[in-house]
Design a protein around this motif. Structure first.
Motif, PDB file in Angstrom:
ATOM      1  N   TYR A   1      11.173   8.822   1.607  1.00 47.39           N
ATOM      2  CA  TYR A   1      11.246   7.746   0.617  1.00 47.39           C
ATOM      3  C   TYR A   1      11.999   8.112  -0.667  1.00 47.39           C
ATOM      4  CZ  TYR A   1       7.642   5.921   3.707  1.00 47.39           C
ATOM      5  OH  TYR A   1       6.954   5.481   4.810  1.00 47.39           O
TER       6      TYR A   1
ATOM      7  N   ARG B   1      12.691   4.886  12.835  1.00 47.48           N
ATOM      8  CA  ARG B   1      11.434   5.644  12.775  1.00 47.48           C
ATOM      9  C   ARG B   1      10.565   5.347  14.002  1.00 47.48           C
ATOM     10  NH1 ARG B   1       8.972   5.135   6.939  1.00 47.48           N
ATOM     11  NH2 ARG B   1       7.721   6.843   7.790  1.00 47.48           N
TER      12      ARG B   1
ATOM     13  N   ASN C   1       8.229  -5.314  -0.846  1.00 52.83           N
ATOM     14  CA  ASN C   1       8.070  -4.194   0.084  1.00 52.83           C
ATOM     15  C   ASN C   1       6.600  -4.173   0.493  1.00 52.83           C
ATOM     16  OD1 ASN C   1       7.798  -1.843   1.476  1.00 52.83           O
ATOM     17  ND2 ASN C   1       8.998  -0.591   0.060  1.00 52.83           N
TER      18      ASN C   1
ATOM     19  N   ARG D   1       6.939   0.917  13.808  1.00 49.84           N
ATOM     20  CA  ARG D   1       7.566   0.399  12.571  1.00 49.84           C
ATOM     21  C   ARG D   1       8.748  -0.524  12.868  1.00 49.84           C
ATOM     22  NH1 ARG D   1       5.262   3.674   8.414  1.00 49.84           N
ATOM     23  NH2 ARG D   1       4.744   5.706   9.282  1.00 49.84           N
TER      24      ARG D   1
ATOM     25  N   ARG E   1       5.199  11.035  -2.584  1.00 53.72           N
ATOM     26  CA  ARG E   1       4.833  10.812  -1.189  1.00 53.72           C
ATOM     27  C   ARG E   1       6.051  10.982  -0.277  1.00 53.72           C
ATOM     28  NH1 ARG E   1       4.699   4.789   1.252  1.00 53.72           N
ATOM     29  NH2 ARG E   1       3.771   5.286   3.264  1.00 53.72           N
TER      30      ARG E   1
ATOM     31  N   ILE F   1      13.338   1.376   8.814  1.00 53.87           N
ATOM     32  CA  ILE F   1      12.167   1.276   9.704  1.00 53.87           C
ATOM     33  C   ILE F   1      12.573   1.300  11.180  1.00 53.87           C
ATOM     34  CG2 ILE F   1      10.639   0.169   8.025  1.00 53.87           C
ATOM     35  CD1 ILE F   1      11.217  -2.546   9.325  1.00 53.87           C
TER      36      ILE F   1
ATOM     37  N   HIS G   1      12.689  -2.292   2.402  1.00 50.80           N
ATOM     38  CA  HIS G   1      12.091  -0.995   2.762  1.00 50.80           C
ATOM     39  C   HIS G   1      13.012   0.113   2.300  1.00 50.80           C
ATOM     40  CE1 HIS G   1       9.081  -2.947   5.171  1.00 50.80           C
ATOM     41  NE2 HIS G   1      10.036  -3.703   5.660  1.00 50.80           N
ATOM     42  N   LEU G   2      12.428   1.133   1.724  1.00 52.06           N
ATOM     43  CA  LEU G   2      13.248   2.276   1.288  1.00 52.06           C
ATOM     44  C   LEU G   2      13.824   3.003   2.495  1.00 52.06           C
ATOM     45  CD1 LEU G   2      10.423   2.924  -1.061  1.00 52.06           C
ATOM     46  CD2 LEU G   2      12.709   3.144  -2.012  1.00 52.06           C
ATOM     47  N   SER G   3      12.989   3.212   3.498  1.00 49.07           N
ATOM     48  CA  SER G   3      13.438   3.917   4.697  1.00 49.07           C
ATOM     49  C   SER G   3      13.970   2.904   5.711  1.00 49.07           C
ATOM     50  CB  SER G   3      12.261   4.699   5.306  1.00 49.07           C
ATOM     51  OG  SER G   3      11.250   3.812   5.730  1.00 49.07           O
TER      52      SER G   3
ATOM     53  N   GLY H   1       5.093  -2.380   2.608  1.00 49.82           N
ATOM     54  CA  GLY H   1       4.603  -1.099   3.127  1.00 49.82           C
ATOM     55  C   GLY H   1       4.138  -1.260   4.567  1.00 49.82           C
ATOM     56  N   ALA H   2       3.043  -0.586   4.906  1.00 50.50           N
ATOM     57  CA  ALA H   2       2.556  -0.600   6.288  1.00 50.50           C
ATOM     58  C   ALA H   2       2.088  -1.985   6.744  1.00 50.50           C
ATOM     59  CB  ALA H   2       1.425   0.408   6.439  1.00 50.50           C
TER      60      ALA H   2
ATOM     61  N   LEU I   1       2.688   2.537  -2.060  1.00 51.94           N
ATOM     62  CA  LEU I   1       3.957   2.605  -2.809  1.00 51.94           C
ATOM     63  C   LEU I   1       3.731   3.038  -4.254  1.00 51.94           C
ATOM     64  CD1 LEU I   1       5.562  -0.347  -0.952  1.00 51.94           C
ATOM     65  CD2 LEU I   1       6.410   1.998  -0.959  1.00 51.94           C
TER      66      LEU I   1
ATOM     67  N   PRO J   1       0.788  -1.234   0.000  1.00 52.68           N
ATOM     68  CA  PRO J   1       0.000   0.000   0.000  1.00 52.68           C
ATOM     69  C   PRO J   1       0.817   1.278   0.000  1.00 52.68           C
ATOM     70  CG  PRO J   1      -0.114  -1.107   2.143  1.00 52.68           C
ATOM     71  CD  PRO J   1       0.540  -2.066   1.183  1.00 52.68           C
TER      72      PRO J   1
ATOM     73  N   HIS K   1       3.963  -4.205   9.352  1.00 48.87           N
ATOM     74  CA  HIS K   1       3.836  -4.068  10.801  1.00 48.87           C
ATOM     75  C   HIS K   1       2.516  -4.618  11.348  1.00 48.87           C
ATOM     76  CE1 HIS K   1       7.059  -1.459   9.631  1.00 48.87           C
ATOM     77  NE2 HIS K   1       6.238  -0.644   8.997  1.00 48.87           N
TER      78      HIS K   1
HETATM   79  C1  DQA Z   1       8.089   1.319   3.925  1.00 48.75           C
HETATM   80  C2  DQA Z   1       8.140   1.490   5.452  1.00 48.75           C
HETATM   81  C3  DQA Z   1       6.778   1.276   6.052  1.00 48.75           C
HETATM   82  O1  DQA Z   1       6.843   1.475   7.459  1.00 48.75           O
HETATM   83  C4  DQA Z   1       5.778   2.264   5.493  1.00 48.75           C
HETATM   84  O2  DQA Z   1       4.491   2.022   6.012  1.00 48.75           O
HETATM   85  C5  DQA Z   1       5.763   2.262   4.022  1.00 48.75           C
HETATM   86  C6  DQA Z   1       7.027   2.200   3.305  1.00 48.75           C
HETATM   87  C7  DQA Z   1       9.443   1.671   3.268  1.00 48.75           C
HETATM   88  O3  DQA Z   1       9.636   1.294   2.105  1.00 48.75           O
HETATM   89  O4  DQA Z   1      10.282   2.334   3.879  1.00 48.75           O
HETATM   90  O5  DQA Z   1       4.722   2.403   3.390  1.00 48.75           O
HETATM   91  O6  DQA Z   1       7.802  -0.031   3.632  1.00 48.75           O
END
Ligand code: DQA
Length: 145
Positions: free
Chosen positions: A25, A108, A75, A112, A20, A105, A101-103, A77-78, A14, A12, A81
């Motif tokens: 990201y 943060r 990936n 996460r 975004r 986690i 994950h791009l970031s 996404g949310a 992405l 979700p 978690h």
């Molecule tokens: C993410 C990290 C997740 O915590 C977040 O909800 C995302 C992107 C990342 O690619 O860093 O949607 O998966």
């Protein structure tokens, strides 16, 4: 030699990459990541799929198992978690899955820091931006030549 067949699966929000939260990201879009992977790995047959719906991602994992893909870069996404369903799907299938994950986690918010998927994936790459997708593909190629 048989071509590697790799699924790049994104969860979700992405689809909004590039617009975004660029501080978090980066400014690279999902289409751009796709182009970079095609350019870097011309020898790989990629399937790209993004969905904002948990069940669609579960279905895609099942289908990739049935069609015999050699590996999956995921990936979630949310859903990383929150989703026991995605964890169970990853555990149920044969192809190795790498969580990306791009970031970072772990740097943060505390919610996460927990990934329900990581324990059932072969590995996790977090915080290396779009390069994480490419490194995951490299690992899949080198470990399943
Ligand atoms: C993410 C990290 C997740 O915590 C977040 O909800 C995302 C992107 C990342 O690619 O860093 O949607 O998966």
């Amino acid at each position: 030699m048989k071509k590697q067949n790799i699924l790049v699966l994104n969860g979700p929000n992405l689809n909004l990459l590039g617009e975004r939260e660029p501080d978090q990201y980066g400014d690279i879009s999902l289409d751009h990541i796709k182009e970079l992977l095609h350019w870097e790995f011309p020898e790989v047959e990629f399937c790209f799929f993004q969905s904002n719906h948990e069940g669609d991602l579960v279905d895609q994992l099942h289908e990739s198992h049935q069609s015999g893909v050699s590996g999956i870069v995921f990936n979630p996404g949310a859903y990383t978690h929150t989703s026991v369903a995605l964890r169970d799907a990853v555990k149920a299938i044969a192809p190795p899955v790498i969580e990306v994950h791009l970031s970072n986690i772990y740097s943060r918010e505390p919610f996460r820091h927990v990934s329900h998927l990581a324990p059932v994936c072969v590995g996790q790459i977090s915080g290396l931006g779009a390069l994480g997708y490419s490194l995951a593909v490299r690992w899949l190629i080198s470990s399943h030549p």
